[in-house]
Design a protein around this motif. Sequence first.
Motif, mmCIF file in Angstrom:
data_model
loop_
_atom_site.group_PDB
_atom_site.id
_atom_site.type_symbol
_atom_site.label_atom_id
_atom_site.label_comp_id
_atom_site.label_asym_id
_atom_site.label_seq_id
_atom_site.Cartn_x
_atom_site.Cartn_y
_atom_site.Cartn_z
ATOM 1 N N LYS A 2 5.696 -8.488 -4.231
ATOM 2 C CA LYS A 2 6.859 -7.597 -4.058
ATOM 3 C C LYS A 2 7.566 -7.344 -5.383
ATOM 4 O O LYS A 2 7.909 -8.286 -6.088
ATOM 5 C CB LYS A 2 7.867 -8.236 -3.112
ATOM 6 N N ILE A 4 10.737 -5.008 -7.300
ATOM 7 C CA ILE A 4 11.835 -4.049 -7.218
ATOM 8 C C ILE A 4 11.858 -3.247 -8.517
ATOM 9 O O ILE A 4 11.621 -3.791 -9.603
ATOM 10 C CB ILE A 4 13.202 -4.724 -6.945
ATOM 11 N N GLU A 46 10.045 -1.570 -3.966
ATOM 12 C CA GLU A 46 11.337 -1.081 -3.461
ATOM 13 C C GLU A 46 12.115 -0.517 -4.645
ATOM 14 O O GLU A 46 12.247 -1.173 -5.683
ATOM 15 C CB GLU A 46 12.108 -2.231 -2.805
ATOM 16 N N PHE A 59 22.670 -6.094 -6.126
ATOM 17 C CA PHE A 59 21.316 -5.853 -5.628
ATOM 18 C C PHE A 59 20.368 -6.953 -6.116
ATOM 19 O O PHE A 59 19.596 -7.504 -5.322
ATOM 20 C CB PHE A 59 20.821 -4.462 -6.065
ATOM 21 N N SER A 62 20.937 -10.029 -4.137
ATOM 22 C CA SER A 62 20.447 -9.944 -2.757
ATOM 23 C C SER A 62 18.927 -10.114 -2.676
ATOM 24 O O SER A 62 18.397 -10.451 -1.629
ATOM 25 C CB SER A 62 20.865 -8.615 -2.118
ATOM 26 N N LYS A 63 18.234 -9.871 -3.790
ATOM 27 C CA LYS A 63 16.763 -9.938 -3.788
ATOM 28 C C LYS A 63 16.226 -11.230 -4.378
ATOM 29 O O LYS A 63 15.021 -11.417 -4.511
ATOM 30 C CB LYS A 63 16.187 -8.747 -4.586
ATOM 31 N N ARG A 64 17.127 -12.141 -4.758
ATOM 32 C CA ARG A 64 16.682 -13.272 -5.586
ATOM 33 C C ARG A 64 15.698 -14.200 -4.898
ATOM 34 O O ARG A 64 14.932 -14.883 -5.558
ATOM 35 C CB ARG A 64 17.873 -14.047 -6.137
ATOM 36 N N SER A 66 13.552 -13.053 -2.446
ATOM 37 C CA SER A 66 12.533 -12.319 -1.698
ATOM 38 C C SER A 66 11.601 -11.454 -2.533
ATOM 39 O O SER A 66 10.720 -10.801 -1.987
ATOM 40 C CB SER A 66 13.210 -11.455 -0.618
ATOM 41 N N VAL A 67 11.801 -11.396 -3.848
ATOM 42 C CA VAL A 67 10.874 -10.580 -4.647
ATOM 43 C C VAL A 67 10.219 -11.407 -5.744
ATOM 44 O O VAL A 67 10.737 -12.445 -6.160
ATOM 45 C CB VAL A 67 11.557 -9.335 -5.273
ATOM 46 N N CYS A 70 10.811 -7.850 -11.153
ATOM 47 C CA CYS A 70 11.690 -6.676 -11.237
ATOM 48 C C CYS A 70 11.310 -5.861 -12.472
ATOM 49 O O CYS A 70 11.047 -6.413 -13.535
ATOM 50 C CB CYS A 70 13.131 -7.172 -11.360
ATOM 51 N N THR A 91 19.540 -15.131 -11.315
ATOM 52 C CA THR A 91 18.694 -14.914 -10.131
ATOM 53 C C THR A 91 17.280 -15.447 -10.354
ATOM 54 O O THR A 91 16.530 -15.617 -9.394
ATOM 55 C CB THR A 91 18.575 -13.412 -9.795
#
Length: 142
Positions: A2, A4, A46, A59, A62-64, A66-67, A70, A91
């Motif tokens: 995943k 971002i 994403e 943001f 919030s993604k720390r 789950s991805v 980046c 993060t």
Amino acid sequence: MKLIIINGPNLNLLGEREPEIYGSETLEQVNKWIENHELCKNLELEFFQSNSEGELIDFLHSKRKSVDYCILNAGALTHYSYALRDAIIGTQIPTVEVHLSNIYKRENFRKTSVIKNVCIAQFYGEGKQSYINGIKYILEKK
Ligand code: DQA
């Protein structure tokens, strides 16, 4: 895997903003091109854009969990945002810094990136290809 892909301030105006520097494609067109690129076929992508430093930081927070990675074009925040720099460290999301233009061949203030040494790599100066170069780096690293 995943990923971002984050764009910061003023990148929503791609296509109309200084096209001689940033090109004539909109951010939506650039994002679609990335999404359809063959390198991305097995990736979960994403996209996020904000003109607000706080929203970019929120943001990332919030993604720390789950991805995996980046790709970040922080726009002008690149040059002065210690808050964004702290968010990348805090993060622990492995982040690749990207820029459409060659920040080293423009105004002096653009030559400083305060996020560079907390990112795992930096790609610039190749337009939308800079994002793909970042993704390629991640894929080759794995
Ligand atoms: C940019 C370069 C920054 O200096 C500038 O503020 C941007 C775009 C780039 O993609 O070339 O907004 O990050």
